[in-house]
Design a protein around this motif. Structure first.
Motif, PDB file in Angstrom:
ATOM      1  N   VAL A   1      28.251  96.139 -21.111  1.00  0.00           N
ATOM      2  CA  VAL A   1      28.201  95.357 -19.874  1.00  0.00           C
ATOM      3  C   VAL A   1      27.437  94.050 -20.080  1.00  0.00           C
ATOM      4  CG1 VAL A   1      27.415  95.359 -17.479  1.00  0.00           C
ATOM      5  CG2 VAL A   1      28.422  97.425 -18.465  1.00  0.00           C
ATOM      6  N   ALA A   2      26.323  94.098 -20.804  1.00  0.00           N
ATOM      7  CA  ALA A   2      25.517  92.890 -21.018  1.00  0.00           C
ATOM      8  C   ALA A   2      26.295  91.843 -21.798  1.00  0.00           C
ATOM      9  CB  ALA A   2      24.225  93.252 -21.739  1.00  0.00           C
ATOM     10  N   SER A   3      27.033  92.279 -22.820  1.00  0.00           N
ATOM     11  CA  SER A   3      27.808  91.337 -23.628  1.00  0.00           C
ATOM     12  C   SER A   3      28.982  90.765 -22.851  1.00  0.00           C
ATOM     13  CB  SER A   3      28.329  92.031 -24.893  1.00  0.00           C
ATOM     14  OG  SER A   3      27.264  92.481 -25.702  1.00  0.00           O
ATOM     15  N   MET A   4      29.552  91.569 -21.979  1.00  0.00           N
ATOM     16  CA  MET A   4      30.748  91.143 -21.263  1.00  0.00           C
ATOM     17  C   MET A   4      30.432  90.301 -20.031  1.00  0.00           C
ATOM     18  SD  MET A   4      33.928  93.570 -20.072  1.00  0.00           S
ATOM     19  CE  MET A   4      34.212  94.046 -21.768  1.00  0.00           C
ATOM     20  N   PHE A   5      29.386  90.674 -19.302  1.00  0.00           N
ATOM     21  CA  PHE A   5      29.097  90.006 -18.038  1.00  0.00           C
ATOM     22  C   PHE A   5      27.783  89.233 -18.033  1.00  0.00           C
ATOM     23  CE2 PHE A   5      31.818  93.631 -16.989  1.00  0.00           C
ATOM     24  CZ  PHE A   5      32.823  93.007 -16.257  1.00  0.00           C
ATOM     25  N   GLY A   6      27.021  89.300 -19.148  1.00  0.00           N
ATOM     26  CA  GLY A   6      25.753  88.583 -19.223  1.00  0.00           C
ATOM     27  C   GLY A   6      24.568  89.479 -18.936  1.00  0.00           C
ATOM     28  N   VAL A   7      23.395  89.038 -19.361  1.00  0.00           N
ATOM     29  CA  VAL A   7      22.196  89.867 -19.247  1.00  0.00           C
ATOM     30  C   VAL A   7      21.803  90.113 -17.794  1.00  0.00           C
ATOM     31  CG1 VAL A   7      21.271  89.237 -21.505  1.00  0.00           C
ATOM     32  CG2 VAL A   7      20.727  87.824 -19.506  1.00  0.00           C
ATOM     33  N   ARG A   8      22.220  89.251 -16.873  1.00  0.00           N
ATOM     34  CA  ARG A   8      21.878  89.444 -15.469  1.00  0.00           C
ATOM     35  C   ARG A   8      22.618  90.633 -14.862  1.00  0.00           C
ATOM     36  NH1 ARG A   8      22.206  83.962 -12.111  1.00  0.00           N
ATOM     37  NH2 ARG A   8      21.428  85.432 -10.537  1.00  0.00           N
ATOM     38  N   SER A   9      23.610  91.133 -15.560  1.00  0.00           N
ATOM     39  CA  SER A   9      24.383  92.271 -15.047  1.00  0.00           C
ATOM     40  C   SER A   9      23.713  93.607 -15.348  1.00  0.00           C
ATOM     41  CB  SER A   9      25.791  92.257 -15.654  1.00  0.00           C
ATOM     42  OG  SER A   9      25.724  92.440 -17.057  1.00  0.00           O
ATOM     43  N   ILE A  10      22.543  93.572 -16.002  1.00  0.00           N
ATOM     44  CA  ILE A  10      21.823  94.794 -16.377  1.00  0.00           C
ATOM     45  C   ILE A  10      20.429  94.781 -15.770  1.00  0.00           C
ATOM     46  CG2 ILE A  10      20.773  96.059 -18.300  1.00  0.00           C
ATOM     47  CD1 ILE A  10      23.724  96.477 -18.182  1.00  0.00           C
ATOM     48  N   ARG A  11      20.022  95.923 -15.247  1.00  0.00           N
ATOM     49  CA  ARG A  11      18.631  96.101 -14.804  1.00  0.00           C
ATOM     50  C   ARG A  11      18.154  97.427 -15.370  1.00  0.00           C
ATOM     51  NH1 ARG A  11      15.765  94.636  -9.130  1.00  0.00           N
ATOM     52  NH2 ARG A  11      13.719  95.456  -9.654  1.00  0.00           N
ATOM     53  N   THR A  12      16.979  97.427 -15.996  1.00  0.00           N
ATOM     54  CA  THR A  12      16.526  98.631 -16.704  1.00  0.00           C
ATOM     55  C   THR A  12      16.103  99.745 -15.743  1.00  0.00           C
ATOM     56  OG1 THR A  12      14.295  97.705 -16.891  1.00  0.00           O
ATOM     57  CG2 THR A  12      15.797  97.372 -18.752  1.00  0.00           C
ATOM     58  N   GLN A  13      15.547  99.398 -14.589  1.00  0.00           N
ATOM     59  CA  GLN A  13      15.151 100.426 -13.632  1.00  0.00           C
ATOM     60  C   GLN A  13      15.115  99.844 -12.229  1.00  0.00           C
ATOM     61  OE1 GLN A  13      11.261 101.692 -15.022  1.00  0.00           O
ATOM     62  NE2 GLN A  13      10.228 100.259 -13.662  1.00  0.00           N
ATOM     63  N   LYS A  14      15.238 100.742 -11.244  1.00  0.00           N
ATOM     64  CA  LYS A  14      15.245 100.293  -9.841  1.00  0.00           C
ATOM     65  C   LYS A  14      14.911 101.469  -8.943  1.00  0.00           C
ATOM     66  CE  LYS A  14      16.065  97.538  -6.340  1.00  0.00           C
ATOM     67  NZ  LYS A  14      15.284  98.401  -5.420  1.00  0.00           N
ATOM     68  N   GLN A  15      14.220 101.202  -7.857  1.00  0.00           N
ATOM     69  CA  GLN A  15      13.949 102.252  -6.877  1.00  0.00           C
ATOM     70  C   GLN A  15      15.259 102.693  -6.232  1.00  0.00           C
ATOM     71  OE1 GLN A  15      10.770 101.504  -4.085  1.00  0.00           O
ATOM     72  NE2 GLN A  15      11.734 102.756  -2.504  1.00  0.00           N
ATOM     73  N   VAL A  16      15.412 104.002  -6.033  1.00  0.00           N
ATOM     74  CA  VAL A  16      16.613 104.547  -5.399  1.00  0.00           C
ATOM     75  C   VAL A  16      16.448 104.454  -3.888  1.00  0.00           C
ATOM     76  CG1 VAL A  16      18.110 106.558  -5.136  1.00  0.00           C
ATOM     77  CG2 VAL A  16      16.993 106.120  -7.335  1.00  0.00           C
ATOM     78  N   ASP A  17      17.306 103.661  -3.241  1.00  0.00           N
ATOM     79  CA  ASP A  17      17.234 103.463  -1.795  1.00  0.00           C
ATOM     80  C   ASP A  17      18.374 104.143  -1.048  1.00  0.00           C
ATOM     81  OD1 ASP A  17      14.977 101.496  -1.854  1.00  0.00           O
ATOM     82  OD2 ASP A  17      16.436 100.323  -2.988  1.00  0.00           O
ATOM     83  N   LEU A  18      19.466 104.454  -1.754  1.00  0.00           N
ATOM     84  CA  LEU A  18      20.658 104.992  -1.088  1.00  0.00           C
ATOM     85  C   LEU A  18      21.482 105.793  -2.080  1.00  0.00           C
ATOM     86  CD1 LEU A  18      22.743 105.019   1.309  1.00  0.00           C
ATOM     87  CD2 LEU A  18      23.650 102.875   0.354  1.00  0.00           C
ATOM     88  N   VAL A  19      22.055 106.897  -1.595  1.00  0.00           N
ATOM     89  CA  VAL A  19      23.026 107.664  -2.380  1.00  0.00           C
ATOM     90  C   VAL A  19      24.354 107.607  -1.646  1.00  0.00           C
ATOM     91  CG1 VAL A  19      23.665 109.930  -3.276  1.00  0.00           C
ATOM     92  CG2 VAL A  19      21.267 109.200  -3.330  1.00  0.00           C
ATOM     93  N   VAL A  20      25.393 107.164  -2.349  1.00  0.00           N
ATOM     94  CA  VAL A  20      26.745 107.106  -1.788  1.00  0.00           C
ATOM     95  C   VAL A  20      27.600 108.138  -2.510  1.00  0.00           C
ATOM     96  CG1 VAL A  20      28.842 105.730  -1.559  1.00  0.00           C
ATOM     97  CG2 VAL A  20      26.621 104.684  -1.097  1.00  0.00           C
ATOM     98  N   THR A  21      28.228 109.027  -1.739  1.00  0.00           N
ATOM     99  CA  THR A  21      29.125 110.029  -2.318  1.00  0.00           C
ATOM    100  C   THR A  21      30.555 109.676  -1.952  1.00  0.00           C
ATOM    101  OG1 THR A  21      27.450 111.767  -2.177  1.00  0.00           O
ATOM    102  CG2 THR A  21      29.741 112.476  -2.407  1.00  0.00           C
TER     103      THR A  21
END
Length: 315
Positions: A217-237
């Motif tokens: 993903v980083a190579s295809m869309f750039g480094v801004r397309s990746i985040r190493t970690q994030k708080q979970v705010d929502l679960v979508v099923t």
């Protein structure tokens, strides 16, 4: 939920660079277990009062402790060394590049207690080490689903195989949002209330797209397309349309799902051909962001309708 055994070796291996640690003695004791996620200054113990000594913690020796020891006679100093090292302490860290003397090194080697030196000032080391230990001690688990950061809202996307998760994630990335993890999200509980999602180190930056294979993903869309970690705010099923008999058309009340014992908002999106799932997930994230700021469109509309009906009745 699982809690790992935290050893001195694990802390040293993972945090030696950030804490600027250098091992100077006691390598044979690296398997010692750290039982409490904080750091203690052993001033009182060195002075002889050990009744409430926090021996299960890492011990930090700074200027105050070291100059106190230096003020003692050689014989008395060595006695204090032996007394301190007789406890089952995990390790001792000398801050400010203070150098333990040969007697301390000998006593530490004999007791098999790891001794480290760091150039950091004492309080800075204690603060950073405590943060690192809290992360290591935090309860962990994993959730089956991909995670995306949508304008600051961390969303885990779940669903049966072939339901369209990968396509939805890919469409969200194309819109400028960031991938946190693909397929399996590792979760960590911080402070008993925040769920942090991340990916396995080995699969980071990659995702599987059915019919195409593994993409970077980083190579295809750039480094801004990746985040190493994030708080979970929502679960979508994502669920097949015929498996959701009662579709919530108003969204008056939020549903929740528990992750590591913490309730996280949960939305079920029915799936059928022609629906733009990525757009729906995006809107769901925006909706959660609005509700977290105190806005609830469904409730606002309901209140207006009730007020209008009350006015008509009065007439």
């Amino acid at each position: 939920m699982q809690r790992d055994t935290i050893t001195v070796e694990r802390l040293y291996t993972g945090e030696s660079r950030s804490l600027e640690l250098k091992l100077v003695a006691g390598a044979s004791g690296l398997k010692r277990i750290i039982r409490e996620p904080t750091v203690n200054r052993p001033g009182l113990a060195l002075a002889g009062f050990t009744r409430y000594f926090a021996s299960k913690r890492l011990q930090a020796i700074g200027h105050a402790e070291w100059f106190f020891l230096k003020a003692l006679s050689q014989q008395e100093r060595e006695k204090r060394y032996v007394n301190l090292l007789s406890f089952k302490i995990p390790a001792i860290i000398f801050s400010r590049n203070l150098k333990p003397d040969k007697a301390f090194i000998r006593a530490a080697e004999k007791a098999q207690v790891p001794i480290f030196v760091t150039p950091m000032i004492t309080m800075k080391f204690i603060n950073l080490a405590t943060l690192a230990l809290e992360m290591l001690f935090a309860p962990r688990g994993s959730e089956i689903g991909s995670m995306v950061d949508i304008l600051g809202v961390g969303v885990i996307i779940r669903g049966e195989s072939g339901i369209g998760k990968s396509e939805s994630v890919l469409a969200l990335i194309e819109r400028g949002y960031s991938l946190v993890s693909d397929d399996i999200t590792r979760v960590t509980l911080l402070d008993g209330r925040e769920i942090i999602g991340t990916s396995a180190e080995v699969t980071r930056n990659h995702m599987e797209v059915r019919g195409i294979g593994i993409i970077n993903v980083a190579s295809m869309f750039g480094v801004r397309s990746i985040r190493t970690q994030k708080q979970v705010d929502l679960v979508v099923t994502l669920k097949a349309w015929n498996e959701v008999p009662d579709v919530d058309r108003l969204g008056m009340e939020l549903e929740y799902v528990k992750i590591l014992g913490v309730e996280v908002p949960h939305i079920i999106i029915p799936v059928r051909p022609g629906r733009d799932l990525a757009r729906l997930i995006e809107v769901a994230a925006f909706q959660i962001k609005l509700k977290s700021s105190g806005q609830n469109p469904a409730k606002e509309l309901n209140d207006r309708l009730i007020a209008q009906m009350a006015g008509n009745i009065q007439l």
